[in-house]
Design an enzyme around this catalytic site. Structure first.
Site, PDB file in Angstrom:
ATOM      1  CD  GLU B  60      -1.990  -2.329   1.235  1.00 31.36           C
ATOM      2  OE1 GLU B  60      -0.896  -2.706   1.703  1.00 31.36           O
ATOM      3  OE2 GLU B  60      -2.909  -3.128   0.961  1.00 31.36           O
ATOM      4  CG  ASP B  85     -10.797  -1.208   7.310  1.00 33.75           C
ATOM      5  OD1 ASP B  85     -11.316  -1.083   8.419  1.00 33.75           O
ATOM      6  OD2 ASP B  85     -11.472  -1.328   6.249  1.00 33.75           O
ATOM      7  CG  HIS B 129     -11.442  -6.369   5.952  1.00 34.55           C
ATOM      8  ND1 HIS B 129     -10.666  -6.918   6.927  1.00 34.55           N
ATOM      9  CD2 HIS B 129     -10.819  -6.644   4.777  1.00 34.55           C
ATOM     10  CE1 HIS B 129      -9.615  -7.518   6.379  1.00 34.55           C
ATOM     11  NE2 HIS B 129      -9.681  -7.365   5.074  1.00 34.55           N
TER      12      HIS B 129
END
Lengths: 315, 324
Positions: B60, B85, B129
């Site tokens: 990420e 998240d 999530h």
């Protein structure tokens, strides 16, 4: 221009600039913090000398030398150090946040390892533009323990991006000796995990650095995918202003001073007859004059206007 | 006008913008042949290829930073982070790099990138999530925050976000990808920073956004049966914030309910309340009220998950208490 005299001049200019900043901090003329690169000049100057002038450089917190080596103007840099409107970032950035996009200096960075993903993005941009420009990303041994280092090397390798990861290993991550916090012997080995060829070089030998970067640049420009260079060097001063270097010995410091990158290169130039003592002394005087002028320019420059505080957050 | 789903509206906006501007490209985890975890990039890889619909490693921070770097080099990347998240893994790149580069470098660069992600509760996929973290980004300088509630807005806002020269955080709610709505085929944008009065009323103003904005319409129906006329303002953009539209409504109703699916503490709507306090206090006939998610990690149990977040009946109840 990268004649022997230019390489010497740039290293001498960085040293003069950094030592002047050290002095100005000590006397309270500059505020904030700073991370000085005295002792590491051959890395900055050699690496940039191995690049083409339209290549891009991403820097880190210890970035003044990188910027000067890329072509940064000491006056606008000094003004930025002092938070003046005439500084590269109009006084918004200071020591760790300077950039000049016109010369391909994509910015220094206050976050350890923060520049690596950005450099990957710039290299991705160059590749998608189908240019043969490349990116060189400076970072330190400490940054190689950040997740961003591993993510960036992996992605750059998968996408075969035109990027040279250039690690200046100055043996200490702030106060922590490299091997107390790093599982490998050399950072260059970490390239193996990402199929990136890594090499360890003498970071105090400006010609060795230039040649290593020029060789890597040729391969990377030709589509080989990324390269990883680890240049062994040493910072003379503390990590930042508050550091008294109690974690290392004066003997160790002395040993590195004996291999001072500027003195080493001057000796070589004298020996080969490329520069004589007179010429070296003249260059030294000229860079001193240049930094004097930079300080004068910065000192007499206006502060930013508080009414413009909120401008340029958004485009 | 054609009826299309929310995910199609997102996909069509991406497609239109990629056709319109060759500098636009998409990258993220499984956005290629897989078409994105929630299907919003479906068929794009087939049309544009792996250069412009770029699958990434599960990295990420590298995705976020690569978008920043490419944006500073003249591209308009649309980066997808699979779950809101997971933004926590990439916060440095989004906040310290992308959001600050322009200002830090004296206004000499732009970072025209869009971060798309999806969030919200409703699928029993629990604490890591299901969050709504938009308040974190409203707090960060240098970024815009957009959160559409329906297919029309999704397409128009995403186009506006891609064309904007600033970093935009584009938050999609996981429970509305299948929602259908009328969407024009021709080019249009919904400008950033313009709220939408989706239901007019005189007694109470409900300020809301994202999926909850649809629940507010349901709530307005419930309230109507009790003789209460609610005005619903779908913010669409949390930043820039359309204060004028909000104040116009408050002036009319004198009562304000703020609602959000984020945790109550320091929620994005808290800022809206403060703006009303600063600029519209004299219009208020009662203290403002808010209804948000409980200050807990979103629980898995359907019973607990439902108890955790606002629902249409609870929104109606809160509004009713306010009108009292």
């Amino acid at each position: 221009m990268n004649t022997p005299a230019d390489l010497y001049r740039k290293m001498a200019l960085i040293r003069e600039f950094e030592m002047r900043i050290d002095e100005m901090f000590a006397t309270g003329r500059i505020r904030g913090t700073t991370h000085l690169s005295a002792g590491q000049e051959a890395c900055a100057v050699g690496a940039c000398a191995g690049l083409r002038c339209d290549d891009a450089v991403v820097s880190n917190h210890r970035g003044h030398g990188h910027f000067i080596a890329t072509g940064g103007d000491p006056g606008a840099m000094m003004a930025e150090m002092m938070g003046k409107q005439t500084g590269y970032s109009r006084g918004r950035g200071g020591s760790q946040h300077m950039a000049c996009f016109d010369i391909g200096f994509l910015g220094s960075n206050g976050i350890t390892g923060g520049g690596l993903p950005v450099a990957v993005g710039a290299a991705l941009g160059f590749k998608m533009q189908k240019t043969d420009r490349i990116v060189l990303c400076f970072f330190g041994d400490g940054a190689s323990n950040q997740g961003t280092f591993h993510e960036s090397l992996n992605l750059a390798a998968v996408w075969r991006l035109p990027i040279i990861f250039f690690c200046e290993n100055n043996l200490y991550a702030m106060s922590t000796p490299m091997h107390d916090a790093t599982a490998v012997e050399n950072i260059a080995e970490r390239g193996n995990a990402y199929t990136i060829a890594g090499e360890v070089i003498d970071g105090n030998d400006v010609i060795a650095v230039r040649d290593a970067v020029a060789g890597a640049a040729e391969r990377v420009r030709g589509g080989s995918g990324p390269a990883l260079i680890e240049a062994m060097t040493y910072r003379y001063l503390g990590h930042s202003k508050s550091d008294k270097c109690e974690y290392r010995t004066r003997e160790e410091e002395q040993r590195w001073h004996e291999r001072d990158p500027i003195k080493l290169y001057a000796a070589r130039l004298r020996e080969s007859g490329e520069l004589d003592d007179g010429r070296i002394a003249r260059i030294d005087a000229e860079v001193k004059q240049q930094v004097d002028e930079a300080v004068e320019f910065a000192t007499t420059s206006p502060d930013p206007n508080p009414d413009e505080l909120e401008g340029s957050v958004f485009a | 006008m054609a009826e299309v789903t929310f995910w199609q509206a997102i996909r069509d906006a991406l497609r239109d913008e990629m056709l319109r501007d060759e500098k636009v490209f998409v990258m993220g985890e499984d956005v290629g042949i897989y078409g994105g975890a929630y299907g919003a990039t479906r068929d794009l890889w087939e049309e544009f290829g792996s250069e412009r619909v770029r699958d990434t490693a599960i990295s990420e921070a590298a995705i976020a930073g690569a978008a920043v770097g490419a944006a500073m080099c003249g591209y308009r990347p649309v980066a997808e982070i699979m779950y809101m998240d997971f933004l926590t893994i990439a916060m440095d790149q989004f906040v310290n790099q992308g959001g600050k580069n322009r200002y830090m470098f004296g206004g000499k660069t732009t970072v025209p990138m869009v971060l798309r992600t999806q969030g919200g509760a409703g699928r029993c996929i629990a604490a890591q999530h299901s969050q709504s973290l938009e308040a974190w980004f409203v707090h960060a300088p240098g970024v815009f925050v957009v959160s559409p509630s329906n297919p029309y807005d999704a397409k128009g806002l995403l186009k506006a976000s891609i064309r904007d020269d600033n970093p935009v955080r584009f938050f999609e709610h996981k429970m509305i990808y299948g929602m259908k709505g009328e969407v024009p085929e021709e080019d249009y944008v919904v400008p950033l920073g313009r709220a939408n009065v989706t239901h007019e009323g005189d007694d109470v103003t409900i300020v809301i956004y994202s999926m909850m904005a649809n629940l507010a319409l349901e709530a307005a129906g419930i309230l109507e049966q009790d003789g209460i006329s609610a005005e619903v303002i779908d913010l669409r953009s949390l930043k820039p914030l359309d204060v004028d539209t909000i104040l116009r409504s408050v002036r009319k109703t004198g009562r304000v309910l703020l609602a959000s699916e984020g945790c109550e503490n320091n929620n994005a709507v808290t800022e809206v309340a403060m703006r009303i306090n600063e600029h519209g206090f004299d219009y208020l006939d009662a203290p403002m009220k808010r209804i948000c998610a409980a200050d807990v990690p979103i629980p898995m149990s359907p019973t607990l998950e439902d108890a955790c977040i606002p629902t249409a009946p609870r929104i109606a109840e809160a509004a009713k208490e306010l009108v009292g």
